[in-house]
Design an enzyme around this catalytic site. Sequence first.
Site, PDB file in Angstrom:
ATOM      1  N   GLY A 234       0.830  -1.215   0.000  1.00 22.18           N
ATOM      2  CA  GLY A 234       0.000   0.000   0.000  1.00 22.18           C
ATOM      3  C   GLY A 234       0.857   1.253   0.000  1.00 22.18           C
ATOM      4  O   GLY A 234       0.568   2.228  -0.702  1.00 22.18           O
ATOM      5  N   GLU A 251      -6.831  -0.240   2.139  1.00 23.62           N
ATOM      6  CA  GLU A 251      -7.254  -1.172   3.195  1.00 23.62           C
ATOM      7  C   GLU A 251      -6.084  -2.117   3.446  1.00 23.62           C
ATOM      8  O   GLU A 251      -5.839  -3.019   2.638  1.00 23.62           O
ATOM      9  CB  GLU A 251      -8.489  -1.961   2.735  1.00 23.62           C
ATOM     10  CG  GLU A 251      -9.720  -1.111   2.510  1.00 23.62           C
ATOM     11  CD  GLU A 251     -10.342  -0.601   3.799  1.00 23.62           C
ATOM     12  OE1 GLU A 251      -9.816  -0.868   4.898  1.00 23.62           O
ATOM     13  OE2 GLU A 251     -11.359   0.096   3.702  1.00 23.62           O
ATOM     14  N   CYS A 285      -7.364  -9.662   7.765  1.00 16.57           N
ATOM     15  CA  CYS A 285      -6.755  -8.410   8.207  1.00 16.57           C
ATOM     16  C   CYS A 285      -7.251  -8.058   9.606  1.00 16.57           C
ATOM     17  O   CYS A 285      -6.584  -7.345  10.339  1.00 16.57           O
ATOM     18  CB  CYS A 285      -7.098  -7.301   7.229  1.00 16.57           C
ATOM     19  SG  CYS A 285      -8.851  -7.215   6.872  1.00 16.57           S
TER      20      CYS A 285
HETATM   21  P1  NAD Z   1      -0.222  -8.106  -1.048  1.00 16.79           P
HETATM   22  O1  NAD Z   1       0.001  -6.692  -0.670  1.00 16.79           O
HETATM   23  O2  NAD Z   1       0.947  -8.972  -1.244  1.00 16.79           O
HETATM   24  O3  NAD Z   1      -1.066  -8.198  -2.400  1.00 16.79           O
HETATM   25  C1  NAD Z   1      -2.318  -7.571  -2.547  1.00 16.79           C
HETATM   26  C2  NAD Z   1      -2.561  -7.297  -4.016  1.00 16.79           C
HETATM   27  O4  NAD Z   1      -1.605  -6.330  -4.462  1.00 16.79           O
HETATM   28  C3  NAD Z   1      -2.371  -8.520  -4.913  1.00 16.79           C
HETATM   29  O5  NAD Z   1      -3.317  -8.497  -5.945  1.00 16.79           O
HETATM   30  C4  NAD Z   1      -0.964  -8.323  -5.437  1.00 16.79           C
HETATM   31  O6  NAD Z   1      -0.715  -8.989  -6.641  1.00 16.79           O
HETATM   32  C5  NAD Z   1      -0.950  -6.818  -5.617  1.00 16.79           C
HETATM   33  N1  NAD Z   1       0.384  -6.227  -5.673  1.00 16.79           N
HETATM   34  C6  NAD Z   1       1.535  -6.676  -5.119  1.00 16.79           C
HETATM   35  N2  NAD Z   1       2.558  -5.854  -5.450  1.00 16.79           N
HETATM   36  C7  NAD Z   1       2.040  -4.853  -6.201  1.00 16.79           C
HETATM   37  C8  NAD Z   1       2.590  -3.706  -6.830  1.00 16.79           C
HETATM   38  N3  NAD Z   1       3.885  -3.409  -6.764  1.00 16.79           N
HETATM   39  N4  NAD Z   1       1.755  -2.887  -7.499  1.00 16.79           N
HETATM   40  C9  NAD Z   1       0.437  -3.143  -7.567  1.00 16.79           C
HETATM   41  N5  NAD Z   1      -0.137  -4.234  -7.017  1.00 16.79           N
HETATM   42  C10 NAD Z   1       0.651  -5.080  -6.327  1.00 16.79           C
HETATM   43  O7  NAD Z   1      -1.217  -8.719   0.049  1.00 16.79           O
HETATM   44  P2  NAD Z   1      -1.699 -10.243   0.174  1.00 16.79           P
HETATM   45  O8  NAD Z   1      -0.577 -11.026   0.760  1.00 16.79           O
HETATM   46  O9  NAD Z   1      -2.350 -10.679  -1.074  1.00 16.79           O
HETATM   47  O10 NAD Z   1      -2.857 -10.074   1.262  1.00 16.79           O
HETATM   48  C11 NAD Z   1      -2.649 -10.079   2.613  1.00 16.79           C
HETATM   49  C12 NAD Z   1      -2.616  -8.668   3.160  1.00 16.79           C
HETATM   50  O11 NAD Z   1      -3.818  -7.994   2.863  1.00 16.79           O
HETATM   51  C13 NAD Z   1      -2.494  -8.639   4.675  1.00 16.79           C
HETATM   52  O12 NAD Z   1      -1.575  -7.649   5.034  1.00 16.79           O
HETATM   53  C14 NAD Z   1      -3.885  -8.254   5.127  1.00 16.79           C
HETATM   54  O13 NAD Z   1      -3.971  -7.667   6.378  1.00 16.79           O
HETATM   55  C15 NAD Z   1      -4.313  -7.343   4.036  1.00 16.79           C
HETATM   56  N6  NAD Z   1      -5.765  -7.223   4.000  1.00 16.79           N
HETATM   57  C16 NAD Z   1      -6.330  -6.029   4.381  1.00 16.79           C
HETATM   58  C17 NAD Z   1      -7.716  -5.917   4.397  1.00 16.79           C
HETATM   59  C18 NAD Z   1      -8.385  -4.646   4.832  1.00 16.79           C
HETATM   60  O14 NAD Z   1      -9.527  -4.451   4.439  1.00 16.79           O
HETATM   61  N7  NAD Z   1      -7.744  -3.793   5.595  1.00 16.79           N
HETATM   62  C19 NAD Z   1      -8.515  -6.993   4.010  1.00 16.79           C
HETATM   63  C20 NAD Z   1      -7.891  -8.170   3.632  1.00 16.79           C
HETATM   64  C21 NAD Z   1      -6.509  -8.270   3.615  1.00 16.79           C
END
Ligand code: NAD
Length: 497
Positions: A234, A251, A285
Amino acid sequence: MESKIPMKMYIDGQWVGSSSGREFAAIDPATGEEFERVPKGNEEDVKAAVDAAIAAQRSWRNIPASQRGDYVLRAGLLVREQLEAIARIDVKNVGKPIREARREVGAAATAAIYFSGMARRMYSNVVDSEQPEKFTMVVRRPVGVVGVITPWNDPASLGMWGLAPALMTGNTVVFKPSSNSAVISAELVRVFEKAGLPKGVLNMVTGGGGEVGEALIKNGGINMTVFTGESATGRHIAEVNAPLFRRQVMELGGKNALIVAKDAELEVAARAALYAAFSSAGQKCTAASRIIVEEQVADKFSRLFAEQASKLVVGSGLREDVDVGPVISRSQQENALDYIKAGESEGAVVLAGGGTYEDEERRKGFFVKPTVFGSARNDMKIARDEIFAPVTAIMTVSDIDEAIEVANDTRYGLSSAIYTKDIKNVFKAIDGIDAGMTFVNQGTVGPEVGAPFGGAKDSGFGRELGEEALEHFTEKKTVFIDYSYGDRPWYFGLPRG
Ligand code: NAD
């Protein structure tokens, strides 16, 4: 049980493979086996999807909101109709137990239905003008093209939380789901297709974050990013968005505290904490990964909680009796085991779980025993980092003020909970905990569609769900209408000859 239609990307109303022809494997986390091939998209595919979304923008936004809402409603009803089939794909793709998958897919349908209703309540305001014979009003316009990027842990509901409000408000969308959940995410796109959505309005490109995600956020055609995922990802996306002044909803991660006060119904609190810590195998999360207990009841609570944790049924999510499924991948499993080792070496005590399974059924899959640490401290690695696995840590405090202090001693601020019957404790928690959500006598999980969802600090900003969505997904334009047809006192007057 499995998706019968070959898995493709969806660009400009067509199901297509990657322009490079490359694919990757979708793995069933319960068996470690491939069950589907997924197109590995690239920058060219992202460009095609964004171009299609731009081309569809004008005609989509010109459709009355109520009609756009009807598309979203039809999609939501289709999810409800096909709930069992979609839930089974959810289980296969991300490993969650079927009972949970049904709830998650049900929540996706509810979100679509909720936002479809909002289409007929897209209120704005009229401001009483400061001048006579003048009318001042605010109209809402869609933001444009929205990039929706989702993680894999609740792929159906989190996908719909982005897609439904974005589409209903007149935006067109490029959807980039996690590679770990691309197959279930395609089901969402299918219901919108069946609902009759015009071509180009919703597009999906599958592939890794480094390639497809990166190409999407760097594409100048995107006007807004809705991102759900890790805080580190993020932060990177926010850095790309900042110089573009691009809108975003973030999020992100959590390290959520559940406080148990000495007056709480301990059995109820333990059962709720169990679900909050171990549903989705702790990959939420909002998971309760820190349980903070008042010292007078700490031993009793820990015993109860650990006993119940060791009785949870762990196995393939397709079995009706299973409580906890596998984690998403081998690397996530290894990561959890590393954290368990770190907890032990820092002096926390494993009260339940603490490893993997060796039996035939679970050896091949990515299972981790629901693990409860006792005697944990908030400065330990297991209490600082988001583990995203079925691992939770119990900490003891001397009173509620200290409990709140410990709850706040984290870089995250997503969810929180308190179990108590003392109204003073309730309000101390509401006032004192720095988090986007505080649940009273409920675990840290279980949002409601009508109420805003999101976090503070490193858990992100902006809110999904509830009326807030309308603010995020629309631009406000202020319109001043002068119906006097006359001069105003501040005009320069006629040009001097
Ligand atoms: P992640 O950040 O690795 O990936 C999330 C998404 O981002 C995926 O589609 C991934 O391919 C994409 N992504 C990765 N690198 C990117 C880049 N450089 N540019 C653009 N997109 C990119 O997260 P994850 O491992 O898939 O999910 C778990 C995480 O998500 C945990 O930290 C969890 O807490 C969080 N989460 C938050 C919420 C919320 O609503 N706050 C809900 C569910 C999960």
